[in-house]
Design an enzyme around this catalytic site. Structure first.
Site, PDB file in Angstrom:
ATOM      1  N   PHE A 203      -1.509  29.174  47.838  1.00  0.00           N
ATOM      2  CA  PHE A 203      -0.307  29.762  47.248  1.00  0.00           C
ATOM      3  C   PHE A 203       0.890  29.362  48.104  1.00  0.00           C
ATOM      4  O   PHE A 203       0.934  29.663  49.293  1.00  0.00           O
ATOM      5  CB  PHE A 203      -0.437  31.288  47.173  1.00  0.00           C
ATOM      6  CG  PHE A 203       0.770  31.953  46.593  1.00  0.00           C
ATOM      7  CD1 PHE A 203       1.091  31.792  45.253  1.00  0.00           C
ATOM      8  CD2 PHE A 203       1.604  32.735  47.380  1.00  0.00           C
ATOM      9  CE1 PHE A 203       2.213  32.394  44.694  1.00  0.00           C
ATOM     10  CE2 PHE A 203       2.739  33.338  46.837  1.00  0.00           C
ATOM     11  CZ  PHE A 203       3.033  33.168  45.496  1.00  0.00           C
ATOM     12  N   GLU A 276       6.524  17.968  37.857  1.00  0.00           N
ATOM     13  CA  GLU A 276       7.048  19.173  38.497  1.00  0.00           C
ATOM     14  C   GLU A 276       6.388  19.377  39.859  1.00  0.00           C
ATOM     15  O   GLU A 276       5.176  19.222  39.995  1.00  0.00           O
ATOM     16  CB  GLU A 276       6.786  20.397  37.618  1.00  0.00           C
ATOM     17  CG  GLU A 276       7.526  20.314  36.286  1.00  0.00           C
ATOM     18  CD  GLU A 276       7.591  21.653  35.546  1.00  0.00           C
ATOM     19  OE1 GLU A 276       8.551  21.836  34.794  1.00  0.00           O
ATOM     20  OE2 GLU A 276       6.701  22.498  35.734  1.00  0.00           O
ATOM     21  N   ARG A 292       6.840  15.497  27.666  1.00  0.00           N
ATOM     22  CA  ARG A 292       7.802  15.694  26.568  1.00  0.00           C
ATOM     23  C   ARG A 292       9.200  15.766  27.147  1.00  0.00           C
ATOM     24  O   ARG A 292       9.369  15.753  28.364  1.00  0.00           O
ATOM     25  CB  ARG A 292       7.474  17.016  25.874  1.00  0.00           C
ATOM     26  CG  ARG A 292       7.409  18.139  26.912  1.00  0.00           C
ATOM     27  CD  ARG A 292       7.490  19.512  26.373  1.00  0.00           C
ATOM     28  NE  ARG A 292       7.135  20.506  27.383  1.00  0.00           N
ATOM     29  CZ  ARG A 292       7.972  21.056  28.251  1.00  0.00           C
ATOM     30  NH1 ARG A 292       9.232  20.697  28.267  1.00  0.00           N
ATOM     31  NH2 ARG A 292       7.559  21.947  29.127  1.00  0.00           N
TER      32      ARG A 292
HETATM   33  P1  ADP Z   1       2.358  26.416  33.670  1.00  0.00           P
HETATM   34  O1  ADP Z   1       1.747  25.180  33.109  1.00  0.00           O
HETATM   35  O2  ADP Z   1       1.690  27.653  33.158  1.00  0.00           O
HETATM   36  O3  ADP Z   1       3.827  26.449  33.602  1.00  0.00           O
HETATM   37  P2  ADP Z   1       2.457  25.635  36.486  1.00  0.00           P
HETATM   38  O4  ADP Z   1       1.305  25.032  37.169  1.00  0.00           O
HETATM   39  O5  ADP Z   1       3.578  24.730  36.128  1.00  0.00           O
HETATM   40  O6  ADP Z   1       1.933  26.436  35.203  1.00  0.00           O
HETATM   41  O7  ADP Z   1       3.008  26.808  37.351  1.00  0.00           O
HETATM   42  C1  ADP Z   1       4.013  27.662  36.869  1.00  0.00           C
HETATM   43  C2  ADP Z   1       4.730  28.322  38.011  1.00  0.00           C
HETATM   44  O8  ADP Z   1       3.823  29.103  38.795  1.00  0.00           O
HETATM   45  C3  ADP Z   1       5.360  27.355  38.988  1.00  0.00           C
HETATM   46  O9  ADP Z   1       6.635  26.930  38.578  1.00  0.00           O
HETATM   47  C4  ADP Z   1       5.422  28.216  40.249  1.00  0.00           C
HETATM   48  O10 ADP Z   1       6.516  29.099  40.148  1.00  0.00           O
HETATM   49  C5  ADP Z   1       4.155  29.024  40.158  1.00  0.00           C
HETATM   50  N1  ADP Z   1       3.051  28.372  40.893  1.00  0.00           N
HETATM   51  C6  ADP Z   1       2.112  27.541  40.381  1.00  0.00           C
HETATM   52  N2  ADP Z   1       1.256  27.109  41.325  1.00  0.00           N
HETATM   53  C7  ADP Z   1       1.633  27.688  42.483  1.00  0.00           C
HETATM   54  C8  ADP Z   1       1.161  27.676  43.825  1.00  0.00           C
HETATM   55  N3  ADP Z   1       0.085  26.966  44.190  1.00  0.00           N
HETATM   56  N4  ADP Z   1       1.830  28.411  44.748  1.00  0.00           N
HETATM   57  C9  ADP Z   1       2.907  29.137  44.400  1.00  0.00           C
HETATM   58  N5  ADP Z   1       3.397  29.207  43.169  1.00  0.00           N
HETATM   59  C10 ADP Z   1       2.790  28.502  42.201  1.00  0.00           C
END
Ligand code: ADP
Length: 449
Positions: A203, A276, A292
Site C-alpha cells: 500500500f 497511471e 481509451r
Molecule cells: P481502478 O481500476 O479500480 O481504478 P486502480 O488500480 O487504478 O483501480 O486504483 C485506483 C486507486 O486506488 C488509485 O488511483 C489509488 O488512489 C488507489 N490505489 C491503488 N493501488 C494502490 C496501492 N498499491 N497503494 C495505494 N493506493 C492504491
C-alpha cells in the site's frame, strides 16, 4: 472514401468526438437514450438513432442496440469515448465481427490491460516499475500466505485482478486481518466481476497520481504526450487535473517515459492510452493502463497543441498522419476543473433543470461541455457537466486564470461543485502543489467541517 462514425456515448465526450469528426470531414451518427433527446450533439450530428430507454444497461451499454444502429446507418466505425463500453473487450470484438472498426486498441489488448495481473506482467516486461507485491497464485496454506504478505510489509492492498472503477480493493493493516480480508475480496470479486482471482500490492501511503498519455499507430510506432497530475481526487474520482505534473525526479521520469513507449511499441498499441502511476519518494509505480480517451485529455492537448481525439480517429480510419516524438513540443501549464452536478458539501448528485447559466471565455480558456440554459440534467448518468480548462505560461498564472473563469461562470437551478473549486484553487497546499491523493478527503474536507 467518406468515413461515417457512430458515437457510442453521451454528454461532453460525445460532443467532443463530434467536433473532431466534423473537422476531419467524417459523417457522424449520434445514438441516445429516451432520456437524452435534448443532448446538444444530437443537433449537430448528421443522423441520430434512439437506442433504448434511460437506464444505461438498456441503452448505452446495450451492445445489440448499438450494433443495430450502426448497421441501420451504415457507419464504418464506432467511437466509444470513456465509461460505458469503452473498455469492454467483448464490445470491441463484436464491433469488429460485425464489420465496424472499433476506434481504439484491439479487443485482445483491452482484455489484457483489463486484467490487472496480466497488465502488470506486460508493463514489467517493458521495463516499467510496478507496485511491489505478489501476483502468483495465493497459496492454500495460511502460513505461507502470511509469510508472503509479511515479506511485502504492511500495510498491503488486496486487489481483484478483474477489478475496476475503484472496486475490488481492500487495505490490510496487519496480519490478523489478512485471511478474512482476502476471503471477502475474493467473494466480492466473484460476485461483481465473475473472477475471484486476487493479488497483493504494497500500500503506497501518500502518493501523487501521475499519468502518462501515449498514442500508438498499431504498427509498432508510438509517442508520448507527457504527464498529467490528477492527485486532487475524492473516492478515486478526479476533480482537478493538470499538465504537466511538476517537480518530478527527472531521471525517474525519463526512464518511465521511455519504458511506456517501449511497451506501446512492443504490443503494437493502437490509439490513445494512459498509463497511471502512483508517485512517491521520486519513484513511479504503475497501477494500470486505460485503453481509451480520458476525461482529462484536454490539459495535455492544451500544452502540446496536439488533438488526441483527432489522432484516435485518424489512426483507426487509416487517414494520413505523422506520429513523431520530435514534433511534440510542450509549452505552458494547463489546469482542468470538473464541474459536476452535485452538492459541494455532501457530494450528492443534483440533477434537474438548468434555469440560467453563463460560460467563461477569454484568452487561454477552454470550455468543454454539452449543457445549456434550459437543459435538464437527467438523473441516470455521470454527474459531469462541464470541464473548464485554462492554459498559461506557468502554473501560478493558470490557477489565476481559472479563478477568473470560475468568477464568470455560473449555473442556476441545480447545485454544482463550483464553490469547491473556488476554495481549492486558493488552498495553500494546492497552490504550493504539495497535495497527494489523500489530501482532499483526509485533510481539506475534514478541516472545513
Ligand atoms: P481502478 O481500476 O479500480 O481504478 P486502480 O488500480 O487504478 O483501480 O486504483 C485506483 C486507486 O486506488 C488509485 O488511483 C489509488 O488512489 C488507489 N490505489 C491503488 N493501488 C494502490 C496501492 N498499491 N497503494 C495505494 N493506493 C492504491
Amino acid at each position: 472514401m467518406t468515413h461515417k462514425v457512430l458515437i457510442a456515448n453521451r454528454g461532453e465526450i460525445a460532443l467532443r468526438a463530434l467536433r473532431a469528426c466534423k473537422e476531419l470531414g467524417i459523417l457522424t451518427v449520434a445514438v441516445y437514450s429516451s432520456a437524452d433527446k435534448e443532448l446538444k450533439h444530437l443537433r449537430f450530428a448528421d443522423e441520430s438513432v434512439c437506442i433504448g430507454p434511460a437506464q444505461p444497461l438498456n441503452s448505452y451499454l446495450n451492445i445489440p442496440a448499438i450494433l443495430s444502429a450502426a448497421e441501420l446507418t451504415e457507419v464504418n466505425a464506432i467511437y466509444p469515448g470513456y465509461g460505458f463500453l469503452a473498455e469492454d473487450a467483448d464490445f470491441a470484438e463484436k464491433c469488429e465481427k460485425s464489420g465496424f472498426k472499433f476506434i481504439g486498441p484491439s479487443a485482445e489488448i483491452i482484455r489484457q490491460m483489463g486484467d490487472k495481473i496480466t497488465a502488470k506482467y506486460l508493463a514489467e516486461s517493458a521495463g516499467i516499475q510496478t507496485v511491489p507485491g505478489y501476483k502468483e497464485d495465493i497459496p492454500e496454506d495460511e502460513d505461507s500466505f502470511k509469510k508472503i504478505a509479511a515479506d511485502i510489509g504492511y500495510p498491503i492492498m488486496i486487489k481483484a485482478t478483474a477489478g475496476g472503477g475503484g472496486r475490488g480493493m481492500r487495505i490490510v493493516k496487519s496480519e490478523n486481518e489478512l485471511i478474512s480480508s482476502a476471503q471477502i475480496t475474493m467473494q466480492e470479486a466473484k460476485n461483481a466481476f465473475g473472477n475471484e482471482k486476487i493479488y497483493l500490492e504494497k500500500f503506497i501511503e501518500n502518493p501523487r497520481h501521475v499519468e502518462i498519455q501515449v498514442v500508438g499507430d498499431g504498427k509498432g510506432n508510438a509517442i508520448h504526450l507527457g504527464t498529467r497530475d490528477c492527485s486532487m481526487q475524492r473516492r478515486h474520482q478526479k476533480i482537478i487535473e493538470e499538465a504537466p505534473a511538476l517537480n518530478l525526479n527527472e531521471d525517474s521520469l525519463n526512464e518511465t517515459l521511455d519504458a511506456c513507449i517501449n511497451l506501446c511499441k512492443k504490443i503494437k498499441y493502437e490509439g490513445a492510452g494512459t498509463l497511471e502511476f502512483l508517485y512517491e519518494n521520486n519513484e513511479f509505480y504503475f497501477i494500470e493502463m486505460n485503453t481509451r480517451i480520458q476525461v482529462e485529455h484536454p490539459v495535455t492537448e492544451m500544452i502540446t497543441g496536439y488533438d488526441i481525439v483527432k489522432a484516435q480517429l485518424r489512426i483507426a480510419l487509416g487517414m494520413k498522419m505523422t506520429l513523431e516524438q520530435k514534433n511534440i513540443n510542450f509549452k505552458g501549464h494547463a489546469i482542468e476543473c470538473r464541474i459536476n452536478a452535485e452538492d459541494p458539501e455532501t457530494f450528492q448528485p443534483s440533477p434537474g433543470q438548468i434555469t440560467k447559466m453563463h460560460i467563461p471565455g477569454g484568452f487561454g480558456i477552454r470550455y468543454d461541455s454539452h449543457i445549456y440554459g434550459g437543459y435538464i440534467v437527467p438523473p441516470y448518468y455521470d454527474s459531469l457537466l462541464s470541464k473548464i480548462i485554462t492554459l498559461a505560461n506557468h502554473r501560478e498564472s493558470a490557477i489565476k486564470r481559472m479563478l477568473s473563469a470560475l468568477d464568470e461562470f455560473f449555473i442556476d437551478g441545480i447545485k454544482t461543485n463550483h464553490s469547491l473549486h473556488q476554495e481549492l484553487l486558493v488552498d495553500e497546499t494546492f497552490v504550493k502543489n504539495k497535495h497527494t491523493i489523500n489530501y482532499l478527503e483526509n485533510e481539506f474536507l475534514k478541516n472545513e467541517k
